[in-house]
Design a protein around this motif. Structure first.
Motif, PDB file in Angstrom:
ATOM      1  N   ALA A  11       0.798  -1.229   0.000  1.00 63.22           N
ATOM      2  CA  ALA A  11       0.000   0.000   0.000  1.00 63.22           C
ATOM      3  C   ALA A  11       0.826   1.273   0.000  1.00 63.22           C
ATOM      4  O   ALA A  11       0.361   2.307  -0.488  1.00 63.22           O
ATOM      5  CB  ALA A  11      -0.929   0.010   1.215  1.00 63.22           C
ATOM      6  N   ILE A  12       2.045   1.228   0.540  1.00 67.05           N
ATOM      7  CA  ILE A  12       2.835   2.450   0.701  1.00 67.05           C
ATOM      8  C   ILE A  12       3.886   2.518  -0.408  1.00 67.05           C
ATOM      9  O   ILE A  12       4.771   1.670  -0.489  1.00 67.05           O
ATOM     10  CB  ILE A  12       3.511   2.488   2.078  1.00 67.05           C
ATOM     11  CG1 ILE A  12       2.449   2.514   3.176  1.00 67.05           C
ATOM     12  CG2 ILE A  12       4.418   3.711   2.200  1.00 67.05           C
ATOM     13  CD1 ILE A  12       2.992   2.327   4.568  1.00 67.05           C
ATOM     14  N   PRO A  13       3.792   3.522  -1.303  1.00 63.04           N
ATOM     15  CA  PRO A  13       4.786   3.636  -2.374  1.00 63.04           C
ATOM     16  C   PRO A  13       6.117   4.147  -1.828  1.00 63.04           C
ATOM     17  O   PRO A  13       6.159   5.100  -1.042  1.00 63.04           O
ATOM     18  CB  PRO A  13       4.157   4.647  -3.338  1.00 63.04           C
ATOM     19  CG  PRO A  13       3.263   5.481  -2.474  1.00 63.04           C
ATOM     20  CD  PRO A  13       2.772   4.591  -1.367  1.00 63.04           C
ATOM     21  N   PRO A  21       9.908   6.586   1.437  1.00 64.88           N
ATOM     22  CA  PRO A  21       8.460   6.495   1.203  1.00 64.88           C
ATOM     23  C   PRO A  21       7.869   7.839   0.832  1.00 64.88           C
ATOM     24  O   PRO A  21       8.371   8.894   1.223  1.00 64.88           O
ATOM     25  CB  PRO A  21       7.910   5.984   2.537  1.00 64.88           C
ATOM     26  CG  PRO A  21       8.919   6.412   3.543  1.00 64.88           C
ATOM     27  CD  PRO A  21      10.251   6.373   2.855  1.00 64.88           C
ATOM     28  N   TYR A  22       6.764   7.793   0.106  1.00 68.48           N
ATOM     29  CA  TYR A  22       6.094   9.019  -0.329  1.00 68.48           C
ATOM     30  C   TYR A  22       5.267   9.664   0.770  1.00 68.48           C
ATOM     31  O   TYR A  22       4.950  10.846   0.677  1.00 68.48           O
ATOM     32  CB  TYR A  22       5.192   8.734  -1.537  1.00 68.48           C
ATOM     33  CG  TYR A  22       5.941   8.738  -2.841  1.00 68.48           C
ATOM     34  CD1 TYR A  22       5.948   9.855  -3.666  1.00 68.48           C
ATOM     35  CD2 TYR A  22       6.660   7.619  -3.257  1.00 68.48           C
ATOM     36  CE1 TYR A  22       6.635   9.869  -4.867  1.00 68.48           C
ATOM     37  CE2 TYR A  22       7.351   7.612  -4.456  1.00 68.48           C
ATOM     38  CZ  TYR A  22       7.333   8.744  -5.260  1.00 68.48           C
ATOM     39  OH  TYR A  22       8.024   8.747  -6.437  1.00 68.48           O
ATOM     40  N   PHE A  23       4.877   8.891   1.759  1.00 65.04           N
ATOM     41  CA  PHE A  23       4.145   9.482   2.877  1.00 65.04           C
ATOM     42  C   PHE A  23       4.447   8.714   4.143  1.00 65.04           C
ATOM     43  O   PHE A  23       5.019   7.623   4.110  1.00 65.04           O
ATOM     44  CB  PHE A  23       2.633   9.583   2.615  1.00 65.04           C
ATOM     45  CG  PHE A  23       1.982   8.358   2.046  1.00 65.04           C
ATOM     46  CD1 PHE A  23       1.762   7.228   2.828  1.00 65.04           C
ATOM     47  CD2 PHE A  23       1.556   8.332   0.723  1.00 65.04           C
ATOM     48  CE1 PHE A  23       1.143   6.104   2.308  1.00 65.04           C
ATOM     49  CE2 PHE A  23       0.941   7.214   0.182  1.00 65.04           C
ATOM     50  CZ  PHE A  23       0.732   6.095   0.977  1.00 65.04           C
ATOM     51  N   SER A  24       4.069   9.311   5.253  1.00 62.16           N
ATOM     52  CA  SER A  24       4.392   8.764   6.565  1.00 62.16           C
ATOM     53  C   SER A  24       3.823   7.369   6.745  1.00 62.16           C
ATOM     54  O   SER A  24       2.674   7.089   6.372  1.00 62.16           O
ATOM     55  CB  SER A  24       3.834   9.675   7.663  1.00 62.16           C
ATOM     56  OG  SER A  24       3.907   9.042   8.924  1.00 62.16           O
ATOM     57  N   LEU A  25       4.629   6.497   7.326  1.00 61.85           N
ATOM     58  CA  LEU A  25       4.166   5.153   7.613  1.00 61.85           C
ATOM     59  C   LEU A  25       3.161   5.150   8.756  1.00 61.85           C
ATOM     60  O   LEU A  25       2.482   4.151   8.982  1.00 61.85           O
ATOM     61  CB  LEU A  25       5.364   4.257   7.970  1.00 61.85           C
ATOM     62  CG  LEU A  25       6.519   4.253   6.951  1.00 61.85           C
ATOM     63  CD1 LEU A  25       7.575   3.237   7.366  1.00 61.85           C
ATOM     64  CD2 LEU A  25       6.018   3.933   5.554  1.00 61.85           C
ATOM     65  N   THR A  26       3.066   6.247   9.500  1.00 62.83           N
ATOM     66  CA  THR A  26       2.142   6.316  10.632  1.00 62.83           C
ATOM     67  C   THR A  26       0.924   7.189  10.342  1.00 62.83           C
ATOM     68  O   THR A  26       0.192   7.525  11.258  1.00 62.83           O
ATOM     69  CB  THR A  26       2.870   6.855  11.889  1.00 62.83           C
ATOM     70  OG1 THR A  26       3.434   8.133  11.586  1.00 62.83           O
ATOM     71  CG2 THR A  26       3.965   5.914  12.325  1.00 62.83           C
ATOM     72  N   GLY A  27       0.717   7.560   9.069  1.00 64.41           N
ATOM     73  CA  GLY A  27      -0.481   8.333   8.733  1.00 64.41           C
ATOM     74  C   GLY A  27      -0.188   9.495   7.819  1.00 64.41           C
ATOM     75  O   GLY A  27       0.019  10.617   8.285  1.00 64.41           O
ATOM     76  N   ALA A  97      -1.909   4.443  -4.589  1.00 63.51           N
ATOM     77  CA  ALA A  97      -1.394   5.037  -3.357  1.00 63.51           C
ATOM     78  C   ALA A  97      -2.496   5.764  -2.598  1.00 63.51           C
ATOM     79  O   ALA A  97      -2.630   5.615  -1.373  1.00 63.51           O
ATOM     80  CB  ALA A  97      -0.251   5.991  -3.682  1.00 63.51           C
ATOM     81  N   LEU A  98      -3.314   6.529  -3.305  1.00 66.22           N
ATOM     82  CA  LEU A  98      -4.347   7.327  -2.645  1.00 66.22           C
ATOM     83  C   LEU A  98      -5.488   6.469  -2.106  1.00 66.22           C
ATOM     84  O   LEU A  98      -6.243   6.921  -1.247  1.00 66.22           O
ATOM     85  CB  LEU A  98      -4.895   8.372  -3.616  1.00 66.22           C
ATOM     86  CG  LEU A  98      -3.906   9.481  -4.005  1.00 66.22           C
ATOM     87  CD1 LEU A  98      -4.487  10.344  -5.112  1.00 66.22           C
ATOM     88  CD2 LEU A  98      -3.528  10.327  -2.795  1.00 66.22           C
TER      89      LEU A  98
END
Length: 224
Positions: A11-13, A21-27, A97-98
Motif C-alpha cells: 500500500a505504501i509507495p 516512502p512518499y508518505f508517513s508510515l504512521t499516517g 497510493a491514494l
C-alpha cells in the motif's frame, strides 16, 4: 522520467531511486495536515486566489488535503496550486497510493481523471493546479509566480540533497509573496540555515509522529 516504485505492505509507495516512502508510515494524511496545513497556518489564511507552491508533487496527497481544507472552510473563489516534480508518478500508481486514504476519494476522482488523460494543468471550479515537470533547479527559476505558502516536501535531505540545496531554496525565497510562509517536515540544520539566507524567519516546531521536529517560517515584507 517517471517515478520508479516499490510497494511496502502492498500500500505504501517507496521511491526506488531515493529509497524513501512518499508518505508517513504512521499516517500520511495526518502528517500533511500537521506539517503543511498547520505549519502554514491554513486554512485561516485562505482567500480567493491564495497560491500554494510545492517541491515534490508525489501522490498528490498534499494538493488533496489542501483542497479538502479549502472546501471545509467555505473559502470563496479559487485555490491556486503549483507543484514542481522531476519524476511524476503514473496515474494508476497514484490512484493505488491514494486508495489508502478513503477520505480523499471523492475529491481525488476528477483530478485523477484529468491527470490520467495527460493534463498537467488541472482546472476545477474552485481549483487551478499546475504540475511543472522537470528538475526544479531548472524550472523554478523561470517560474513567473509567487507563493503565499510553500510545501517543501522533497525526499529526505540525506537521500535527495539536490532538492534542499542552497541555490534552490534561495529560489523558493525569491518566489514567495510578501508575508508568505513555508513548512517542511525536515529540521536539518543546513536546510534551516539556507532558508534563513533566503530571507525567511525560521522556527523549529514539534514534528509529526516519531519526528521530533519540523521547520516553518515566514518571509517578512522588508526582505522582499
Amino acid at each position: 522520467m517517471q517515478a520508479e516504485l516499490d510497494w511496502r505492505d502492498g500500500a505504501i509507495p517507496v521511491s526506488s531511486r531515493f529509497d524513501d516512502p512518499y508518505f508517513s508510515l504512521t499516517g500520511g494524511l495526518s502528517e500533511t495536515r500537521h506539517v503543511f496545513l498547520d505549519g502554514n497556518n491554513l486554512p485561516a489564511r485562505f482567500r480567493d486566489g491564495f497560491h500554494i507552491a510545492e517541491l515534490g508533487f508525489g501522490t498528490g496527497l498534499n494538493l488533496l488535503a489542501a483542497l479538502i481544507a479549502w472546501r471545509a472552510a467555505g473559502a470563496a473563489g479559487q485555490l491556486h496550486f503549483t507543484s514542481f516534480e522531476a519524476f511524476p508518478m503514473a496515474a494508476p500508481d497514484m490512484a493505488r497510493a491514494l486508495s489508502a486514504f478513503p477520505e480523499v476519494a471523492g475529491v481525488a476522482a476528477p483530478i485523477l481523471a484529468q491527470y490520467a488523460n495527460g493534463a498537467r494543468h488541472i482546472r476545477l471550479p474552485d481549483l487551478e493546479a499546475r504540475i511543472v515537470i522537470g528538475d526544479a533547479r531548472d524550472t523554478l527559476p523561470t517560474w513567473d509566480g509567487a507563493a503565499d505558502a510553500w510545501f517543501l516536501d522533497g525526499f529526505s535531505p540525506a537521500k535527495n540533497p539536490e532538492m534542499w540545496a542552497d541555490d534552490l531554496l534561495a529560489q523558493v525565497g525569491a518566489h514567495t509573496a510578501p508575508d508568505g510562509t513555508f513548512a517542511t517536515y525536515t529540521a536539518a540544520g543546513h536546510v534551516r540555515r539556507a532558508l534563513q539566507a533566503a530571507g525567511f524567519a525560521v522556527e523549529r516546531r514539534a514534528g509529526f509522529g516519531t519526528k521530533r521536529h519540523m521547520t516553518v517560517g515566514h518571509r517578512p515584507k522588508e526582505t522582499q
